[in-house]
Enzyme design. Sequence first.
Site, short mmCIF file in Angstrom:
data_model
loop_
_atom_site.label_atom_id
_atom_site.label_comp_id
_atom_site.label_asym_id
_atom_site.label_seq_id
_atom_site.Cartn_x
_atom_site.Cartn_y
_atom_site.Cartn_z
N SER A 26 0.94 -1.15 -0.03
CA SER A 26 0.07 -0.09 -0.03
C SER A 26 0.81 1.35 -0.01
CB SER A 26 -0.88 0.06 1.25
OG SER A 26 -1.86 1.17 1.25
N HIS B 291 -3.80 -6.31 1.96
CA HIS B 291 -2.93 -7.20 2.45
C HIS B 291 -3.71 -8.67 2.66
CE1 HIS B 291 -0.27 -4.08 4.69
NE2 HIS B 291 -0.23 -3.99 3.48
N GLU C 51 -5.72 -3.08 8.16
CA GLU C 51 -5.07 -3.63 9.73
C GLU C 51 -5.84 -3.39 10.72
OE1 GLU C 51 -1.05 -1.90 10.01
OE2 GLU C 51 -0.52 -2.56 7.88
N GLU D 238 1.21 -9.40 6.37
CA GLU D 238 1.99 -9.24 7.48
C GLU D 238 1.98 -10.31 8.78
OE1 GLU D 238 0.99 -5.03 8.41
OE2 GLU D 238 1.98 -4.46 6.50
N ASP E 290 -5.74 0.39 11.15
CA ASP E 290 -5.24 1.23 9.88
C ASP E 290 -6.19 0.74 8.62
OD1 ASP E 290 -3.89 2.38 7.80
OD2 ASP E 290 -2.19 0.87 7.71
N GLU F 36 -4.85 4.96 12.04
CA GLU F 36 -3.92 5.43 11.02
C GLU F 36 -4.75 5.58 9.85
OE1 GLU F 36 -0.32 3.21 8.68
OE2 GLU F 36 -0.70 2.59 10.75
N ASP G 23 0.07 8.10 7.58
CA ASP G 23 1.09 7.41 6.87
C ASP G 23 1.28 8.02 5.48
OD1 ASP G 23 2.61 5.38 5.61
OD2 ASP G 23 1.14 3.79 5.56
N LYS H 127 8.45 5.33 8.37
CA LYS H 127 8.89 4.50 7.42
C LYS H 127 10.35 4.91 6.78
CE LYS H 127 4.33 2.30 6.28
NZ LYS H 127 3.37 2.19 5.15
N HIS I 206 7.30 -1.11 9.95
CA HIS I 206 7.70 -1.97 8.97
C HIS I 206 7.15 -1.84 7.65
CE1 HIS I 206 4.48 -5.08 9.61
NE2 HIS I 206 3.99 -3.91 9.63
N LYS J 122 5.01 -0.78 14.91
CA LYS J 122 4.22 -1.92 14.59
C LYS J 122 5.31 -2.78 13.40
CE LYS J 122 1.82 0.10 10.70
NZ LYS J 122 0.59 0.31 9.95
#
Length: 419
Positions: free
Chosen positions: A42, A149, A158, A201, A236, A282, A307, A332, A360, A383
């Site tokens: 993403s 994901h 997430e 993940e 998220d 997020e 993000d 990140k 990550h 995370k």
Amino acid sequence: MSGHILSITAAQRLDSRGKPTVKVVLTTAKGTFTSLVPSGASVGEYEAHELRDGKKDQYGGNSVLAAIQNVEKVISPALIKEKFNVATDLAKIDEFMIRLDGTKNKTKLGANAILADVPLYEFLRQEALATGPYVLPTPFFNVLNGGKHSGNTMAFQEFMIAPVGATSITHAVQIGSEVYQALKAIITQKFGSAAGGIGDEGGFAPPVSHPTEALDLLTLAVHNAGHDGKVKFAIDPASSEFFTSDKYDLGFKTKERNFLSKQELQNLYLSLLKKYPIILLEDPFAEDDWEAWKSFKKVCPVELVGDDLLATNIERINIAKDRDACTGLLLKINQIGSITESIAAAKKAFGYGWRVFVSHRSGETTDDFIADLTVGLSTGHLKSGSPCRGERVAKYNRLMDIEDELAQTGKTFKYAGLP
């Protein structure tokens, strides 16, 4: 002379999704150091450019041989010639490589070629001028996956658990693992063994579509694991992925559209915050939907993290501050492309009174650098996916190693707990 770079080589290796990434080996008189660069699925519009070859006959266009060539033929000889000392010249090295690239988003050499340093938490702490006791972060485990994901119909990307009631990072990892195993048992019993598969993940991706279904599963898992009151939640949504025509399509992974206005989506978040112990959101809105971010910030009672909105980029951070859009930065390192710029972004966010949430990428490696970065910057939360899969667990194991090392050396440290 001991800290001077003697050689830099690069090679193509695989990340956790089986896609190519850049491995860099740096040698000085003090030894040889290795780093691997992660990759995201993403990806925000404002991230630094990840250079891939685009040749369909080589990993379907995803090979990184050009980035490797840039490391060995451009970056390496230039750095060696400058005789930088890797122990003291991190900022100078990063600035030199940024100038060497010469583009705004590192499109010439590629962020995956520039990001090649492996200092430990103490070195990073000194670079960031951090003071006070060392802080071991609260881990935010991504245990339920949706969005890009996973293959289920959940729009939100997430759902995380945060063991804020733990007494140490070691205890937090234990709680996270126990809740994760309890969640697996619940999903298997409720949906069958096939639903126990995991996403990018390490989180489970059961056939659920509404966020309340996911959060109900987490609530039951925490209870069954015997950790009521010790675990909070975070979400998220990665909402840029389902933003279209000024609306948010929660049915974007199905044939049936489910469009919500900005206000309707805000109301959904507020209802979830009222019902469940959520402490962080997020990217609840798209990366350029400033109006929605600003409106929600006024009524959001929890940490509001950008993000895609911020892309670990000081220009975007400043805009978000001016527009009063959020209260936290997701950090990140390959999103901006150098360690120095990442530290600068974190310091800028701290200066605004925000929190910093180290992260990550979905396409990860077994490199555990971000664990050291989190401790070095004293961010208080990290995370790195679920407590499973080697590329995720490597970061949590490293944090436990750091905790043991600090205890053995008698240094003052604390577990962050509730952010």
